[in-house]
Design a protein around this motif. Sequence first.
Motif, short mmCIF file in Angstrom:
data_model
loop_
_atom_site.label_atom_id
_atom_site.label_comp_id
_atom_site.label_asym_id
_atom_site.label_seq_id
_atom_site.Cartn_x
_atom_site.Cartn_y
_atom_site.Cartn_z
N ASP A 21 -3.72 0.86 -5.88
CA ASP A 21 -3.32 1.95 -4.99
C ASP A 21 -3.63 3.32 -5.57
O ASP A 21 -4.00 4.25 -4.85
CB ASP A 21 -1.82 1.87 -4.69
N ILE A 49 -6.71 5.58 -4.54
CA ILE A 49 -6.79 7.02 -4.73
C ILE A 49 -7.05 7.24 -6.22
O ILE A 49 -6.30 6.77 -7.07
CB ILE A 49 -5.49 7.71 -4.31
N ALA A 81 4.40 4.51 -0.92
CA ALA A 81 3.12 5.01 -0.43
C ALA A 81 2.65 6.12 -1.36
O ALA A 81 3.44 6.77 -2.05
CB ALA A 81 3.25 5.53 1.00
N THR A 83 -0.38 9.45 -1.66
CA THR A 83 -1.45 10.28 -1.10
C THR A 83 -1.94 11.24 -2.18
O THR A 83 -1.30 11.41 -3.22
CB THR A 83 -0.97 11.10 0.11
N THR A 85 -3.96 15.25 -2.47
CA THR A 85 -4.49 16.44 -1.81
C THR A 85 -5.02 17.38 -2.88
O THR A 85 -4.61 17.31 -4.04
CB THR A 85 -3.42 17.13 -0.96
N LEU A 106 1.56 17.99 0.93
CA LEU A 106 2.38 16.87 0.47
C LEU A 106 3.61 16.67 1.34
O LEU A 106 4.03 15.54 1.60
CB LEU A 106 2.81 17.09 -0.98
N ARG A 109 4.20 14.77 5.11
CA ARG A 109 4.64 13.39 5.24
C ARG A 109 6.06 13.29 4.71
O ARG A 109 6.35 13.80 3.62
CB ARG A 109 3.71 12.47 4.45
N PRO A 162 -10.01 13.60 -4.58
CA PRO A 162 -10.62 12.84 -3.47
C PRO A 162 -12.06 13.24 -3.15
O PRO A 162 -12.84 12.41 -2.68
CB PRO A 162 -9.69 13.15 -2.29
N TYR A 176 5.79 8.43 -2.38
CA TYR A 176 6.73 8.41 -1.25
C TYR A 176 7.51 7.10 -1.22
O TYR A 176 6.98 6.03 -1.52
CB TYR A 176 5.97 8.57 0.07
#
Length: 390
Positions: A21, A49, A81, A83, A85, A106, A109, A162, A176
């Motif tokens: 992940d 990621i 989860a 993410t 950025t 961030l 979400r 990313p 998260y």
Amino acid sequence: MRVWQSAFAPPVAELSPQSADLVLVFGSVDIFDSPGFATRLTAAYPDAITVGCSTAGEIAGDSVLDGSCIATAIRFGKGTAVTATEAGIASADDSQRAGEALAEALTARPGLSGVLLFARGVGVNGSALIDGLSSRLPSGVPVSGGLAGDGGAFVRTLVLGPSGVSDGRAVAVGLYGDAVHLGLGSVGGWEPFGPARKVTKAVDNLLLQLDGEPALNVYKRYLGDYARDLPASGLLFPFELLNGNHDSVGLIRTILGIDEAAGGLILAGTVEEGFYLRLMHASTDGLVDGAEQAGAIAAAASAGAMTVDATAEMAANMAGDRLALLTSCVGRKLVMGDRVEEEVQAVADRMGPGAVLAGFYSYGEIGPMRDLVDCRLHNQTMTVALLTER
């Protein structure tokens, strides 16, 4: 939660595709700058990621390496989860805005439980970056990470996000869910010496006057023979930041450069007029003790973890059920020399079995103040973030 680690120098193509992940990557500038580096990482971890930065030394397990690259992969449980950025930082003036932009992305979400932040290590105002981030995050969200290095050259640092590798960017990872947890600890181990002197003139991270006298003159007087080696010797003698009562506020500021024309010192973080500064020095034993304290604080602040169920491929590497992310200052590495691994080993002893250690030597550490809540830019600390899933 499963954590495993791979080292390579330099071709990522040697790694077979793996499912993860999140992958944290720390390595030398030369490896980060090699053609197709980000593309090969994507091929090695197609579902993950992938973020990280260049370093002034890599931490893997209880070892400190130079000129290598360490990839630490994490697979979370179903309740977590992740993410990522990123925001551009063309110059130090962009730092505050970049932090605000990262936080806004961030928090779009719900359920944010923690943040890992990595940013360019030169041409950035790290204090302003973190202030901008913290100003838009919910209260109590833990933040850790650090500023990239380039082996102590302080010329060009790189960040992986990313969109690939860049020398003008910051990247933030959002974690998260109720299960994921970051336990933080940040300790220096330096000892103060000499009198406290008032900051009578400063602009952002440029310290111009102490007690009404040019700061560079004061600093040179106290350094004696070491003054001829400035600015490099500045890493060995940082400042402790004090309040009006001459009590420590828990921040250290490293000298990165000098401004002969202005008689000033260029610091790794901002200082404000009206505060006081006092010089510091350190022994290897003191720094190792500080690192051990940071590990103990992070471990105490953390909570349970899931049991690892490693595959044969994971078992061939270093594997565990939690991650200890270590960010230590390049100045500490210079002081400790050949004994630098002792501070990493001290943290490893506090983490116990099942923890995978990864990290880097930085140009600034991102971690908590003494209240373990407010996030600040630190210098000359060992900062530990213990990532677990309940």
